[in-house]
Write a protein that holds these residues in place. Structure first.
Motif, mmCIF file in Angstrom:
data_model
loop_
_atom_site.group_PDB
_atom_site.id
_atom_site.type_symbol
_atom_site.label_atom_id
_atom_site.label_comp_id
_atom_site.label_asym_id
_atom_site.label_seq_id
_atom_site.Cartn_x
_atom_site.Cartn_y
_atom_site.Cartn_z
ATOM 1 N N ILE A 1 0.849 -1.208 0.000
ATOM 2 C CA ILE A 1 0.000 0.000 0.000
ATOM 3 C C ILE A 1 0.881 1.253 0.000
ATOM 4 N N VAL A 2 1.898 1.254 0.849
ATOM 5 C CA VAL A 2 2.756 2.446 0.970
ATOM 6 C C VAL A 2 3.428 2.747 -0.365
ATOM 7 N N SER A 3 3.901 1.701 -1.042
ATOM 8 C CA SER A 3 4.579 1.926 -2.316
ATOM 9 C C SER A 3 3.619 2.547 -3.340
ATOM 10 N N SER A 4 2.378 2.041 -3.375
ATOM 11 C CA SER A 4 1.397 2.576 -4.321
ATOM 12 C C SER A 4 0.980 4.003 -3.937
ATOM 13 N N LEU A 5 0.798 4.238 -2.623
ATOM 14 C CA LEU A 5 0.369 5.570 -2.170
ATOM 15 C C LEU A 5 1.453 6.632 -2.376
ATOM 16 N N THR A 6 2.706 6.213 -2.262
ATOM 17 C CA THR A 6 3.810 7.164 -2.473
ATOM 18 C C THR A 6 3.748 7.688 -3.915
ATOM 19 N N TYR A 7 3.569 6.756 -4.837
ATOM 20 C CA TYR A 7 3.447 7.129 -6.254
ATOM 21 C C TYR A 7 2.232 8.033 -6.456
ATOM 22 N N PHE A 8 1.080 7.613 -5.888
ATOM 23 C CA PHE A 8 -0.159 8.366 -6.088
ATOM 24 C C PHE A 8 -0.026 9.799 -5.538
ATOM 25 N N GLY A 9 0.582 9.900 -4.359
ATOM 26 C CA GLY A 9 0.757 11.223 -3.741
ATOM 27 C C GLY A 9 1.535 12.164 -4.638
ATOM 28 N N LYS A 10 2.568 11.626 -5.264
ATOM 29 C CA LYS A 10 3.420 12.473 -6.115
ATOM 30 C C LYS A 10 2.684 12.919 -7.372
ATOM 31 N N ILE A 11 2.002 11.997 -8.031
ATOM 32 C CA ILE A 11 1.317 12.404 -9.271
ATOM 33 C C ILE A 11 0.136 13.320 -8.967
ATOM 34 N N PHE A 12 -0.505 13.112 -7.815
ATOM 35 C CA PHE A 12 -1.656 13.959 -7.464
ATOM 36 C C PHE A 12 -1.193 15.399 -7.223
ATOM 37 N N THR A 13 -0.106 15.538 -6.484
ATOM 38 C CA THR A 13 0.415 16.882 -6.191
ATOM 39 C C THR A 13 0.817 17.578 -7.489
ATOM 40 N N LYS A 14 1.443 16.812 -8.383
ATOM 41 C CA LYS A 14 1.863 17.394 -9.660
ATOM 42 C C LYS A 14 0.631 17.748 -10.522
ATOM 43 N N GLY A 15 -0.343 16.833 -10.557
ATOM 44 C CA GLY A 15 -1.494 17.015 -11.436
ATOM 45 C C GLY A 15 -2.451 18.098 -10.962
ATOM 46 N N PHE A 16 -2.670 18.184 -9.650
ATOM 47 C CA PHE A 16 -3.712 19.096 -9.150
ATOM 48 C C PHE A 16 -3.170 20.191 -8.221
ATOM 49 N N HIS A 17 -1.874 20.214 -8.005
ATOM 50 C CA HIS A 17 -1.218 21.234 -7.166
ATOM 51 C C HIS A 17 -1.800 21.291 -5.757
ATOM 52 N N MET A 18 -2.163 20.159 -5.246
ATOM 53 C CA MET A 18 -2.600 20.056 -3.840
ATOM 54 C C MET A 18 -2.413 18.608 -3.403
ATOM 55 N N GLN A 19 -2.576 18.418 -2.077
ATOM 56 C CA GLN A 19 -2.396 17.063 -1.575
ATOM 57 C C GLN A 19 -3.715 16.293 -1.665
ATOM 58 N N GLY A 20 -3.678 15.113 -2.254
ATOM 59 C CA GLY A 20 -4.875 14.266 -2.351
ATOM 60 C C GLY A 20 -4.709 13.091 -1.413
ATOM 61 N N ILE A 21 -5.630 13.013 -0.444
ATOM 62 C CA ILE A 21 -5.471 12.004 0.608
ATOM 63 C C ILE A 21 -6.492 10.890 0.419
ATOM 64 N N ILE A 22 -6.034 9.657 0.568
ATOM 65 C CA ILE A 22 -6.945 8.513 0.482
ATOM 66 C C ILE A 22 -7.367 8.124 1.901
ATOM 67 N N PRO A 23 -8.687 8.139 2.159
ATOM 68 C CA PRO A 23 -9.124 7.739 3.496
ATOM 69 C C PRO A 23 -9.086 6.223 3.627
ATOM 70 N N SER A 24 -8.188 5.722 4.445
ATOM 71 C CA SER A 24 -8.063 4.269 4.601
ATOM 72 C C SER A 24 -7.478 3.971 5.977
ATOM 73 N N ILE A 25 -8.338 3.542 6.856
ATOM 74 C CA ILE A 25 -7.876 3.202 8.211
ATOM 75 C C ILE A 25 -6.922 2.003 8.147
ATOM 76 N N GLU A 26 -7.111 1.153 7.116
ATOM 77 C CA GLU A 26 -6.212 -0.001 6.961
ATOM 78 C C GLU A 26 -4.790 0.494 6.678
ATOM 79 N N ALA A 27 -4.692 1.497 5.780
ATOM 80 C CA ALA A 27 -3.369 2.032 5.443
ATOM 81 C C ALA A 27 -2.723 2.694 6.656
ATOM 82 N N ILE A 28 -3.534 3.389 7.459
ATOM 83 C CA ILE A 28 -3.005 4.032 8.675
ATOM 84 C C ILE A 28 -2.512 2.969 9.650
ATOM 85 N N ASN A 29 -3.325 1.936 9.843
ATOM 86 C CA ASN A 29 -2.952 0.863 10.758
ATOM 87 C C ASN A 29 -1.663 0.182 10.294
ATOM 88 N N GLY A 30 -1.608 -0.147 9.011
ATOM 89 C CA GLY A 30 -0.431 -0.841 8.479
ATOM 90 C C GLY A 30 0.831 -0.010 8.653
#
Lengths: 132, 429
Positions: free
Chosen positions: B58-87
């Motif tokens: 999950i972390v590897s995929s989210l790291t990629y997503f975070g970078k492209i989201f910031t580049k694409g939309f000039h803001m931080q895009g957060i995925i709500p996932s308690i599983e990701a937080i727990n992990g």
């Protein structure tokens, strides 16, 4: 709220049902219904069988025959996952059995009914999401 | 002495060992056979390692997503996932052992509170307790708590929530089910009460109240039939659209020779795979612990009401579940676009939370304010459950969490209690 606003005189449904005594006429009616439905089980297709088992289970439950009611209602859900009256009654009966097992300190029975409640939760999820 | 030190420093500090020992304790207390104790403990150990593997994906995929989201939309895009937080908290942040012990402490405090106070509820949804333990541990840690104090405070806060949430929901549960035998044990209860409040204000009243159950709705939402399929339905377009906005040049850094949209597609699948693996780990992890401790709890407090997971209410108003899911989703989409206008991060809709929390909230809205209550209440509910996790984003970022925030609002509320009340007090003294 927090149970403080709850009216003291009110009893939960299960307790209310247990307190109500069935009339002789209603008892005969339910027993006849059970017999007729058992005969029907031999003839019907799978979907109807689930419904017939549900009717038998609900009738047994009203007669206070908990074990028979549980067996019939379980058969109904095994045939077809639904969350109608039979499902709700079965949840209530499992919870009664769980409470009795907890009071008696019977760990095996307690676990058995907690697992059965888990099974009902899964059925509820499946039915809501349309999983057959 | 050397052996003892070795055990303390190298074995007991390992989260997986701590969790396996907790399971072992539960199994021994249940007087299981030696074989069952060993196999149960090993399965729990395995569960933790599977959870860790899922978290890494999950972390590897989210790291990629975070970078492209910031580049694409000039803001931080957060995925709500308690599983990701727990992990991430369990593994990357090294809080696994403390979370495991807090998990045990929540069970114990729940039993104590139910045993010695009038609030006789035993919270039986093990997964929800794990999420609560995660949040109290993470935010206790941020507040400066360490060691046994971190665990005891987390256990107490979680234990209070484990009885208070079913207690708050019970008047509504009585109204919905017509019975007082069973309670609701789901850490989204504050959202349900919020929806009920909105439904009271804007819903139908008295004789005009029309139930959602009297209308004809399409009975099934086929894409939700499978948890992972429903995740894919959201994540695949999300990743691909974001990658398209980020552009081929920027994405090349990650995609290499692979087409950048195809790479985005594969990364979205990776996210789903990560959740799949992580939740398999959670199931293995809790498979032995939860039955052991809930059996013990119900025996110690035999007259307690079992607080069950949210599907316990679905049979009482199935249409309200569907309406709640749809309206909550609308509310989360409104919040997704509205909150960045106030300088907050963009929180993307979490379809699973929208389904389970939104659906249950719909039942509350319908019970209080009929159809109109369920519809208007649902939209407000969606906004509310997006707003609360947004408030945690800064702290999560500071702690090093990658592009995720928590979901279940009761756990978010517990975290805010730490951040807004406990932490300032501790810093002042």
């Amino acid at each position: 709220m927090f149970g403080l606003g709850k009216k003291k005189g009110k009893l939960p449904n299960a307790a209310k049902e247990a307190q109500m005594e069935l009339s002789a006429e209603r008892t005969v009616q339910l027993e006849t219904e059970i017999t007729q439905n058992k005969e029907l089980l031999q003839q019907h297709t799978s979907k109807n069988q689930a419904l017939v088992y549900e009717k038998i289970g609900l009738a047994y439950s009203e007669l206070g025959k908990v074990e028979e009611a549980i067996t019939a209602l379980e058969k109904s859900l095994e045939q077809e996952k639904t969350t109608g009256n039979g499902y709700r009654k079965l949840l209530s009966l499992y919870n009664q059995k769980r409470a009795m097992a907890a009071k008696a300190g019977d760990d095996l029975e307690l676990q058995k009914y907690l697992e059965k409640i888990d099974w009902l939760m899964q059925i509820s999820k499946d039915v809501t999401r349309g999983v057959k | 002495m050397g052996v003892v030190n070795f055990i303390i420093q190298n074995i007991l500090t390992q989260a997986s060992i701590t969790i396996a020992l907790i399971a072992m304790l539960g199994l021994i207390l249940q007087k299981k056979s030696v074989g069952q104790v060993i196999s149960g403990s090993l399965k729990t150990l395995l569960g933790f390692q599977v959870l860790s593997a899922g978290s890494s994906i999950i972390v590897s995929s989210l790291t990629y997503f975070g970078k492209i989201f910031t580049k694409g939309f000039h803001m931080q895009g957060i995925i709500p996932s308690i599983e990701a937080i727990n992990g991430q908290a369990m593994n990357q942040l090294g809080l696994g052992r403390d979370i495991a012990l807090t998990f045990l402490a929540i069970f114990i405090f729940n039993i104590l509170i139910a045993r010695f106070t009038p609030w006789k509820y035993i919270f039986l949804t093990g997964q929800a307790i794990l999420w609560m333990a995660t949040m109290t541990t993470v935010f206790g840690y941020v507040s400066g708590l360490r060691g046994i104090v971190l665990i005891l405070v987390g256990g107490f806060v979680g234990g209070v929530f484990a009885v208070a949430m079913p207690a708050i929901a019970q008047p509504f549960v009585r109204k919905i089910t017509g019975s007082d035998d069973i309670a609701l044990g789901h850490f989204c209860t504050i959202g349900y009460i919020f929806e009920a409040g909105v439904a009271k204000l804007f819903g139908e009243k008295g004789e005009n109240k029309k139930s959602t159950e009297d209308i004809q709705l399409p009975g099934q939402l086929e894409f939700l039939q499978d948890t992972y399929l429903s995740l894919m339905v959201v994540m695949v377009p999300l990743y691909i659209i974001t990658a398209a906005f980020a552009g081929a040049t920027f994405s090349k850094e990650f995609a290499g020779d692979t087409n950048y949209l195809m790479y985005a597609f594969l990364q979205s699948i990776q996210f789903v795979v990560g959740v799949y693996v992580l939740l398999s780990g959670v199931r293995l992890l809790l498979g032995e612990i939860v039955p052991a401790f809930r059996g013990i709890a119900m025996k110690i407090v035999p007259d307690a009401k079992p607080a069950l997971d949210c599907p316990v209410l679905f049979p009482y108003a199935p249409n309200a579940v569907i309406i709640g899911f749809i309206t909550t989703t609308i509310g989360t989409v409104i919040a997704m676009f509205a909150l960045p206008k106030f300088g907050l991060a963009m929180i993307l809709p979490g379809m699973l939370t929208n389904f389970f929390a939104g659906g249950t909230a719909g039942i509350f809205g319908n019970a209080v304010g009929g159809r109109r209550g369920a519809i208007i209440g649902g939209i407000f509910h969606g906004f509310f459950i997006t707003l609360l996790p947004t408030l945690l984003v800064t702290i999560f970022n500071q702690m090093g969490f990658v592009n995720a925030t928590a979901t279940d609002v009761d756990t978010v509320t517990a975290a805010l209690l730490y951040a807004w009340i406990l932490s300032p007090i501790l810093k002042a003294i």
